[in-house]
Design a protein around this motif. Structure first.
Motif, PDB file in Angstrom:
ATOM      1  N   LEU A  68       3.182  -9.089 -11.589  1.00 41.33           N
ATOM      2  CA  LEU A  68       2.933  -8.228 -10.421  1.00 41.33           C
ATOM      3  C   LEU A  68       1.589  -7.543 -10.653  1.00 41.33           C
ATOM      4  O   LEU A  68       1.397  -6.869 -11.665  1.00 41.33           O
ATOM      5  CB  LEU A  68       4.068  -7.205 -10.290  1.00 41.33           C
ATOM      6  N   LEU A  69       0.673  -7.762  -9.703  1.00 36.69           N
ATOM      7  CA  LEU A  69      -0.706  -7.298  -9.919  1.00 36.69           C
ATOM      8  C   LEU A  69      -0.902  -5.880  -9.395  1.00 36.69           C
ATOM      9  O   LEU A  69      -0.265  -5.466  -8.422  1.00 36.69           O
ATOM     10  CB  LEU A  69      -1.677  -8.265  -9.240  1.00 36.69           C
ATOM     11  N   LEU A  70      -1.815  -5.180 -10.042  1.00 39.18           N
ATOM     12  CA  LEU A  70      -2.064  -3.775  -9.720  1.00 39.18           C
ATOM     13  C   LEU A  70      -3.293  -3.643  -8.827  1.00 39.18           C
ATOM     14  O   LEU A  70      -4.292  -4.346  -9.014  1.00 39.18           O
ATOM     15  CB  LEU A  70      -2.282  -3.009 -11.035  1.00 39.18           C
ATOM     16  N   GLY A  71      -3.207  -2.717  -7.874  1.00 37.10           N
ATOM     17  CA  GLY A  71      -4.362  -2.446  -7.023  1.00 37.10           C
ATOM     18  C   GLY A  71      -4.514  -0.957  -6.801  1.00 37.10           C
ATOM     19  O   GLY A  71      -3.570  -0.178  -6.989  1.00 37.10           O
ATOM     20  N   ALA A  72      -5.724  -0.570  -6.382  1.00 32.07           N
ATOM     21  CA  ALA A  72      -6.007   0.812  -6.015  1.00 32.07           C
ATOM     22  C   ALA A  72      -6.222   0.863  -4.504  1.00 32.07           C
ATOM     23  O   ALA A  72      -6.297  -0.172  -3.843  1.00 32.07           O
ATOM     24  CB  ALA A  72      -7.238   1.314  -6.759  1.00 32.07           C
ATOM     25  N   GLN A  73      -6.313   2.065  -3.975  1.00 28.70           N
ATOM     26  CA  GLN A  73      -6.361   2.234  -2.515  1.00 28.70           C
ATOM     27  C   GLN A  73      -7.747   2.553  -1.977  1.00 28.70           C
ATOM     28  O   GLN A  73      -7.957   2.588  -0.766  1.00 28.70           O
ATOM     29  CB  GLN A  73      -5.396   3.335  -2.108  1.00 28.70           C
ATOM     30  N   HIS A  90      -6.522  -5.181 -10.347  1.00 27.41           N
ATOM     31  CA  HIS A  90      -7.020  -6.501  -9.939  1.00 27.41           C
ATOM     32  C   HIS A  90      -7.610  -6.384  -8.520  1.00 27.41           C
ATOM     33  O   HIS A  90      -8.647  -6.949  -8.231  1.00 27.41           O
ATOM     34  CB  HIS A  90      -5.860  -7.496  -9.970  1.00 27.41           C
ATOM     35  N   TYR A  91      -6.904  -5.638  -7.673  1.00 30.17           N
ATOM     36  CA  TYR A  91      -7.326  -5.473  -6.276  1.00 30.17           C
ATOM     37  C   TYR A  91      -7.707  -4.023  -5.989  1.00 30.17           C
ATOM     38  O   TYR A  91      -7.265  -3.105  -6.683  1.00 30.17           O
ATOM     39  CB  TYR A  91      -6.171  -5.819  -5.325  1.00 30.17           C
ATOM     40  N   VAL A  92      -8.494  -3.824  -4.938  1.00 29.98           N
ATOM     41  CA  VAL A  92      -8.680  -2.477  -4.394  1.00 29.98           C
ATOM     42  C   VAL A  92      -8.834  -2.594  -2.869  1.00 29.98           C
ATOM     43  O   VAL A  92      -9.559  -3.465  -2.372  1.00 29.98           O
ATOM     44  CB  VAL A  92      -9.890  -1.748  -5.023  1.00 29.98           C
ATOM     45  N   ILE A  93      -8.094  -1.750  -2.168  1.00 32.84           N
ATOM     46  CA  ILE A  93      -8.218  -1.700  -0.702  1.00 32.84           C
ATOM     47  C   ILE A  93      -9.514  -0.960  -0.360  1.00 32.84           C
ATOM     48  O   ILE A  93      -9.803   0.090  -0.948  1.00 32.84           O
ATOM     49  CB  ILE A  93      -7.017  -0.940  -0.093  1.00 32.84           C
ATOM     50  N   ASN A 139       0.872  -1.179   0.000  1.00 33.23           N
ATOM     51  CA  ASN A 139       0.000   0.000   0.000  1.00 33.23           C
ATOM     52  C   ASN A 139       0.909   1.230   0.000  1.00 33.23           C
ATOM     53  O   ASN A 139       1.490   1.567   1.028  1.00 33.23           O
ATOM     54  CB  ASN A 139      -0.899  -0.014   1.242  1.00 33.23           C
ATOM     55  N   TRP A 140       1.004   1.866  -1.158  1.00 30.06           N
ATOM     56  CA  TRP A 140       1.925   3.007  -1.276  1.00 30.06           C
ATOM     57  C   TRP A 140       1.361   4.269  -0.638  1.00 30.06           C
ATOM     58  O   TRP A 140       2.078   5.273  -0.524  1.00 30.06           O
ATOM     59  CB  TRP A 140       2.230   3.280  -2.752  1.00 30.06           C
ATOM     60  N   LYS A 141       0.095   4.244  -0.274  1.00 28.81           N
ATOM     61  CA  LYS A 141      -0.576   5.441   0.282  1.00 28.81           C
ATOM     62  C   LYS A 141      -0.337   6.632  -0.650  1.00 28.81           C
ATOM     63  O   LYS A 141      -0.227   6.452  -1.866  1.00 28.81           O
ATOM     64  CB  LYS A 141      -0.088   5.730   1.701  1.00 28.81           C
ATOM     65  N   MET A 142      -0.217   7.847  -0.120  1.00 26.59           N
ATOM     66  CA  MET A 142      -0.081   9.025  -0.992  1.00 26.59           C
ATOM     67  C   MET A 142       1.401   9.355  -1.181  1.00 26.59           C
ATOM     68  O   MET A 142       1.882  10.423  -0.798  1.00 26.59           O
ATOM     69  CB  MET A 142      -0.845  10.218  -0.399  1.00 26.59           C
TER      70      MET A 142
END
Ligand code: PEP
Length: 249
Positions: A57-62, A87-90, A9-12
């Protein structure tokens, strides 16, 4: 058998150059035998999708809106995230629950919206320090999970849960293996109340100051299926070491 998942989770954090550099460093040494994802800030999803194409490596949003496309200024829909290659979202990260007043009901609606568009929500739950000190950890986690579990077995079986004690996030103080294992067992029991497939198949990640030195012991627990990693996900060496710890167990 559940495969391990490590999600950053890269956050901002990030700018174009940093996104390109960090993602290249990760894809060049991505380990096999563990699912790995990075949840990057929305403005960089498109760039990240290009770099990650075909890499594994899968991509996600926050975060995601609970609404489908429409007059919702500033929000981002699940359909948009899907089109961008996520693929994912937090959903329900404590920083959003606390800073943006997101209720557990709204978090469940976000999870449902994500699932409608084919995204896998990573649903975050976890207690504050005051709640832990008041011996309310499992009650709080159960309350936070209740509207999500009420979505029904078909939905619940497709999501990921992250147990993230609020007091451990960004503090350098991880939950102990025993503390984490106890809450993960309680979450697993709650999933068993939904369906056997949910109990067997849903991955429950631990998040909160996971470091290369602490990851292996956490991931070795039978109910801990990987990690949601904040600060250490911004450092390629540290993040890859955490991914490798997941492979090793
Ligand atoms: C997080 O923000 O989800 C998190 C777990 O952060 P950190 O690893 O920095 O504690």
């Amino acid at each position: 058998m559940r495969s391990k998942l490590v999600a950053g989770n890269w956050k901002m954090h990030g700018r174009r150059e940093m996104v390109a550099g960090l993602l290249s460093a990760l894809t060049s040494r991505l380990p096999q035998g563990v699912d790995v994802a990075v949840c990057v800030p929305s403005p960089y999803l498109d760039q990240a999708a290009d770099v990650l194409a075909g890499s594994g490596l899968l991509l996600g949003a926050q975060d995601v809106s609970e609404c489908d496309d429409g007059a919702y200024t500033g929000e981002v829909s699940a359909g948009m995230l899907r089109e961008l290659g996520c693929h994912y979202v937090i959903v329900g990260h404590s920083e959003r629950r606390l800073r943006h007043g997101e209720s557990s009901q709204r978090v469940a609606e976000k999870a449902a919206a994500a699932l409608r568009s084919g995204l896998v929500p990573i649903v975050c739950v976890g207690e504050t320090l005051a709640e832990r000190q008041a011996d309310r950890t499992e009650a709080v986690v159960a309350e936070q999970l209740a509207p999500v579990l009420a979505l029904g077995a078909a939905q619940v079986e497709r999501l990921v849960i992250a147990y993230e004690p609020v007091w451990a996030i960004g503090t350098g103080v991880s939950a102990t293996v025993e503390e984490a294992a106890q809450v993960h067992a309680a979450i697993r029991a709650a999933l068993a109340g939904v369906s056997p497939a949910a109990a067997d198949g849903v991955r429950v990640l631990y998040g909160g100051s996971v470091k290369p030195e602490t990851a292996a012991a956490l991931f070795a627990q039978k109910d801990i299926d990987g990690g949601l990693v904040g600060g250490a996900a911004l450092d390629a060496e540290a993040f890859l070491a955490i991914c490798n710890a997941a492979v090793a167990v």
